[in-house]
Design a protein around this motif. Sequence first.
Motif, PDB file in Angstrom:
ATOM      1  N   TYR A  89      -6.620  -6.847 -62.907  1.00 47.02           N
ATOM      2  CA  TYR A  89      -5.608  -7.222 -64.209  1.00 47.02           C
ATOM      3  C   TYR A  89      -6.172  -5.262 -65.125  1.00 47.02           C
ATOM      4  N   GLU A  90      -4.901  -5.405 -66.048  1.00 48.62           N
ATOM      5  CA  GLU A  90      -5.436  -4.053 -66.501  1.00 48.62           C
ATOM      6  C   GLU A  90      -5.205  -4.134 -68.091  1.00 48.62           C
ATOM      7  N   ILE A  91      -5.916  -4.091 -68.598  1.00 42.54           N
ATOM      8  CA  ILE A  91      -7.084  -5.251 -69.845  1.00 42.54           C
ATOM      9  C   ILE A  91      -6.191  -4.240 -71.006  1.00 42.54           C
ATOM     10  N   ILE A  92      -5.618  -5.109 -72.333  1.00 47.71           N
ATOM     11  CA  ILE A  92      -4.787  -4.421 -73.202  1.00 47.71           C
ATOM     12  C   ILE A  92      -5.497  -5.395 -74.196  1.00 47.71           C
ATOM     13  N   VAL A  93      -4.925  -4.017 -75.167  1.00 47.75           N
ATOM     14  CA  VAL A  93      -5.252  -4.536 -76.636  1.00 47.75           C
ATOM     15  C   VAL A  93      -3.472  -4.094 -77.648  1.00 47.75           C
ATOM     16  N   ASP A  94      -4.132  -4.354 -78.587  1.00 53.18           N
ATOM     17  CA  ASP A  94      -2.800  -4.386 -79.904  1.00 53.18           C
ATOM     18  C   ASP A  94      -3.697  -2.645 -80.282  1.00 53.18           C
ATOM     19  N   SER A  95      -2.560  -1.960 -79.571  1.00 54.78           N
ATOM     20  CA  SER A  95      -2.339  -0.714 -80.396  1.00 54.78           C
ATOM     21  C   SER A  95      -3.170  -0.427 -82.065  1.00 54.78           C
ATOM     22  N   ALA A  96      -2.353  -1.486 -82.923  1.00 51.67           N
ATOM     23  CA  ALA A  96      -2.473  -2.144 -84.155  1.00 51.67           C
ATOM     24  C   ALA A  96      -4.376  -1.332 -84.591  1.00 51.67           C
ATOM     25  N   GLN A  97      -5.498  -1.757 -83.192  1.00 51.71           N
ATOM     26  CA  GLN A  97      -6.870  -1.295 -82.923  1.00 51.71           C
ATOM     27  C   GLN A  97      -7.251   0.078 -83.108  1.00 51.71           C
ATOM     28  N   LEU A  98      -6.279   0.963 -82.476  1.00 55.26           N
ATOM     29  CA  LEU A  98      -7.057   2.273 -82.394  1.00 55.26           C
ATOM     30  C   LEU A  98      -7.359   3.166 -83.752  1.00 55.26           C
ATOM     31  N   PRO A  99      -8.463   3.714 -84.168  1.00 52.79           N
ATOM     32  CA  PRO A  99      -8.403   3.739 -85.301  1.00 52.79           C
ATOM     33  C   PRO A  99      -7.145   4.947 -85.497  1.00 52.79           C
ATOM     34  N   ILE A 100      -6.776   5.664 -86.464  1.00 50.13           N
ATOM     35  CA  ILE A 100      -5.905   6.598 -87.232  1.00 50.13           C
ATOM     36  C   ILE A 100      -6.563   7.667 -86.457  1.00 50.13           C
ATOM     37  N   LEU A 101      -5.742   8.874 -85.897  1.00 50.06           N
ATOM     38  CA  LEU A 101      -6.346  10.221 -85.656  1.00 50.06           C
ATOM     39  C   LEU A 101      -5.765  11.446 -86.684  1.00 50.06           C
ATOM     40  N   GLU A 102      -6.589  12.368 -86.810  1.00 50.78           N
ATOM     41  CA  GLU A 102      -6.364  13.146 -87.978  1.00 50.78           C
ATOM     42  C   GLU A 102      -5.653  14.625 -87.022  1.00 50.78           C
ATOM     43  N   GLY A 103      -4.954  15.377 -88.048  1.00 51.63           N
ATOM     44  CA  GLY A 103      -5.259  16.460 -87.115  1.00 51.63           C
ATOM     45  C   GLY A 103      -3.431  16.797 -85.638  1.00 51.63           C
ATOM     46  N   SER A 104      -4.047  18.333 -85.346  1.00 54.33           N
ATOM     47  CA  SER A 104      -3.526  17.427 -83.918  1.00 54.33           C
ATOM     48  C   SER A 104      -4.336  17.101 -82.966  1.00 54.33           C
ATOM     49  N   GLU A 105      -4.974  15.809 -83.139  1.00 57.44           N
ATOM     50  CA  GLU A 105      -4.946  14.692 -81.645  1.00 57.44           C
ATOM     51  C   GLU A 105      -4.027  13.481 -81.749  1.00 57.44           C
ATOM     52  N   TYR A 106      -3.765  13.581 -80.346  1.00 60.13           N
ATOM     53  CA  TYR A 106      -3.075  12.521 -80.151  1.00 60.13           C
ATOM     54  C   TYR A 106      -3.522  11.452 -78.997  1.00 60.13           C
ATOM     55  N   TYR A 107      -3.026  10.119 -78.371  1.00 64.24           N
ATOM     56  CA  TYR A 107      -3.011   9.523 -77.796  1.00 64.24           C
ATOM     57  C   TYR A 107      -2.283   9.303 -76.781  1.00 64.24           C
ATOM     58  N   TRP A 108      -2.292   8.707 -75.778  1.00 64.39           N
ATOM     59  CA  TRP A 108      -1.897   9.084 -74.653  1.00 64.39           C
ATOM     60  C   TRP A 108      -0.120   8.695 -74.614  1.00 64.39           C
ATOM     61  N   LYS A 109      -0.306   7.624 -75.503  1.00 60.06           N
ATOM     62  CA  LYS A 109       0.472   6.904 -75.918  1.00 60.06           C
ATOM     63  C   LYS A 109       1.971   7.417 -76.780  1.00 60.06           C
ATOM     64  N   ASP A 110       1.337   8.588 -76.829  1.00 62.37           N
ATOM     65  CA  ASP A 110       2.079   9.607 -77.947  1.00 62.37           C
ATOM     66  C   ASP A 110       3.277  10.067 -76.992  1.00 62.37           C
ATOM     67  N   LEU A 111       2.245  10.660 -75.886  1.00 57.45           N
ATOM     68  CA  LEU A 111       3.242  11.494 -75.373  1.00 57.45           C
ATOM     69  C   LEU A 111       4.194  11.148 -74.275  1.00 57.45           C
ATOM     70  N   ILE A 112       4.173   9.682 -73.824  1.00 53.91           N
ATOM     71  CA  ILE A 112       5.001   9.526 -73.305  1.00 53.91           C
ATOM     72  C   ILE A 112       6.322   9.682 -74.304  1.00 53.91           C
TER      73      ILE A 112
END
Length: 182
Positions: A89-112
């Motif tokens: 089973y995939e471990i799922i969380v709410d993405s609101a828990q992830l830290p806000i990234l600065e500058g040119s950083e991004y999460y994989w979910k942002d690239l979908i």
Amino acid sequence: MSKEVCLKIPVNPIVLGKLGSAHGIRGWLRVFSSTEYTEDIFEYQPWFIQRSGQWQQLELEGWKHHNQDIIIKIKHIDDRSAANSMANYEIIVDSAQLPILEGSEYYWKDLIGCQVITTKGYSLGYVQDLMETGSNDVLVIKANLKDAFGIKERLIPFLDEQVIKNVDLTTKTIEVDWDPGF
């Protein structure tokens, strides 16, 4: 008046890892983390899984390193058989828990969903998924329906500067130095 249990489900679900096989006979499970640093997965709680289309919240009793693995103990999972029923089973969380990234950083979910365009302007399609391989991450691109090369899917290594020239999340485009025929 009846008491109803309110399960807080993730509003913006994101996969942070996966439950692996059972470890031992007392209900411990291996866990595979997709976070940059393996142990960081424990910073994001609660964990959820989707089982038979229903959200289920997992309560951890503990975790520890075992050789190269991380193993976890989930409340009410007390034997090998129960642990094996949780495997894959995939471990799922709410993405609101992830830290806000600065500058040119991004999460994989942002690239979908980003459109992928070559440096010469050819549209390769849209990012459908990302894969983690041993050496580098890979973009899974769903090609356009009328792709001139007849390709339905492309796998492009996510090599910053070498292949990936620019990621613009405001326009949802990724510019790559890539041969469209490949």
